[in-house]
Design an enzyme around this catalytic site. Structure first.
Site, mmCIF file in Angstrom:
data_model
loop_
_atom_site.group_PDB
_atom_site.id
_atom_site.type_symbol
_atom_site.label_atom_id
_atom_site.label_comp_id
_atom_site.label_asym_id
_atom_site.label_seq_id
_atom_site.Cartn_x
_atom_site.Cartn_y
_atom_site.Cartn_z
ATOM 1 C CD GLU A 137 -19.221 -6.836 -10.293
ATOM 2 O OE1 GLU A 137 -19.616 -5.744 -10.746
ATOM 3 O OE2 GLU A 137 -18.132 -7.348 -10.606
ATOM 4 N NE ARG A 138 -24.124 -6.922 -15.813
ATOM 5 C CZ ARG A 138 -23.775 -7.332 -17.035
ATOM 6 N NH1 ARG A 138 -22.505 -7.284 -17.402
ATOM 7 N NH2 ARG A 138 -24.680 -7.779 -17.884
ATOM 8 C CG HIS A 195 -13.072 -7.942 -5.241
ATOM 9 N ND1 HIS A 195 -12.697 -9.186 -5.703
ATOM 10 C CD2 HIS A 195 -14.138 -7.572 -5.985
ATOM 11 C CE1 HIS A 195 -13.498 -9.562 -6.679
ATOM 12 N NE2 HIS A 195 -14.391 -8.598 -6.872
ATOM 13 C CD GLN A 201 -7.749 -15.981 -7.559
ATOM 14 O OE1 GLN A 201 -7.328 -16.556 -6.555
ATOM 15 N NE2 GLN A 201 -7.342 -16.285 -8.776
ATOM 16 C CE1 TYR A 214 -22.167 -10.309 -15.273
ATOM 17 C CE2 TYR A 214 -21.260 -10.246 -13.055
ATOM 18 C CZ TYR A 214 -21.159 -9.958 -14.406
ATOM 19 O OH TYR A 214 -20.044 -9.312 -14.881
ATOM 20 C CE LYS A 221 -17.350 -14.789 -15.132
ATOM 21 N NZ LYS A 221 -16.298 -13.776 -14.901
ATOM 22 C CG ASN A 269 -12.876 -13.124 -9.093
ATOM 23 O OD1 ASN A 269 -12.470 -12.343 -8.245
ATOM 24 N ND2 ASN A 269 -13.894 -12.821 -9.891
ATOM 25 C CB THR A 297 -19.184 -13.393 -8.322
ATOM 26 O OG1 THR A 297 -18.164 -14.291 -8.720
ATOM 27 C CG2 THR A 297 -19.276 -13.361 -6.807
ATOM 28 N NE ARG A 314 -16.889 -10.082 -5.205
ATOM 29 C CZ ARG A 314 -18.210 -10.211 -5.166
ATOM 30 N NH1 ARG A 314 -18.780 -10.750 -4.107
ATOM 31 N NH2 ARG A 314 -18.963 -9.798 -6.180
ATOM 32 C CD GLN A 366 -12.674 -20.753 -3.822
ATOM 33 O OE1 GLN A 366 -11.761 -20.355 -3.096
ATOM 34 N NE2 GLN A 366 -12.514 -21.762 -4.681
ATOM 35 C CG HIS A 384 -17.530 -5.281 -6.341
ATOM 36 N ND1 HIS A 384 -17.317 -6.497 -5.749
ATOM 37 C CD2 HIS A 384 -18.026 -4.470 -5.359
ATOM 38 C CE1 HIS A 384 -17.655 -6.431 -4.466
ATOM 39 N NE2 HIS A 384 -18.085 -5.218 -4.214
#
Length: 240
Positions: free
Chosen positions: A87-88, A9, A11, A90, A98, A15, A21, A60, A13, A182
């Protein structure tokens, strides 16, 4: 020869804000929309006629696919959305900045969480504001299946059975496909397609909104060639 395009995807918000995310359904930024439109322009130059498309449940990735398909005038093709391509997750890192997380836990620990293959992040429980059970889109999924913090290994174990059962048959039939997903779900696909070792796969990055074109052997589904369509934003690829 079968052609497959993998595209991360554009960028998002988070990112832009440098936040973890995962499964949070954040939208594209203006830059992300521009990247998705550019992806369509790049694919158009290749002249590929797609038979079907696959994406995740996350806006996204869905929106990136829409914009790319609009750019090549192929919005009519069948599109399958499935949470296995998400996505993974988190876990307890979700939504955290980060750099602030590095400052708190140290560079080494954050590097392990982000770039090891089999070390998951801290888990979350149902009281966490970002537990997936709180989203309507996941209410049909058994609670035991919903992730609460995934390593890349766990993500791979979610993505690859879906790929093999739902996507591989199309490829073996000679269909041209596009998958919008992702960074980590695409790493899982890259691991399988290129045969990348566990310890090596975390080192490969997917640039946002840059289509990766694979020319695949229909029998083995091994890539005969692989290249990012935007050479200026390309990342290293495993050897073909």
């Amino acid at each position: 020869m079968t052609q497959l395009i993998l595209v991360r995807h554009g960028q998002s918000q988070w990112n832009l804000e440098n936040r973890f995310t995962g499964w949070v359904d954040v939208d594209l930024t203006e830059e992300g929309i521009a990247e998705a439109n550019k992806a369509g322009e790049l694919i158009l130059k290749e002249g590929i006629q797609f038979d079907a498309a696959f994406t995740s449940y996350q806006k996204r990735a869905i929106k990136t696919l829409w914009l790319a398909l609009e750019g090549i005038d192929q919005m009519y093709i069948p599109v399958t959305k499935d949470w296995h391509l998400n996505e993974r997750h988190y876990g307890g890192l979700t939504s955290l900045n980060k750099q602030e997380t590095r400052d708190k836990h140290g560079d080494e620990q954050v590097h392990i969480w982000r770039r090891s293959f089999d070390v998951p992040p801290p888990q979350i429980d149902e009281s966490h504001e970002y537990h997936p059970s709180k989203e309507v889109k996941y209410r049909h999924i058994a609670p035991s299946e919903l992730p609460t913090g995934e390593s890349l290994k766990i993500t791979t174990e979610r993505v690859l059975p879906y790929y093999k059962s739902q996507i591989v048959p199309h490829l073996k039939a000679g269909s041209n496909l596009i998958i919008s997903a992702h960074g980590n779900s695409l790493r899982a696909l890259m691991k399988e397609i290129f045969g990348v070792a566990d310890n090596d796969i975390p080192g490969f990055e997917f640039p946002t909104g840059n289509p990766l074109l694979l020319d695949m052997d229909e029998k083995t589904l091994k890539p005969k060639s692989a290249r990012y369509l935007d050479e200026a934003r390309a990342k290293d690829l495993p050897e073909v």
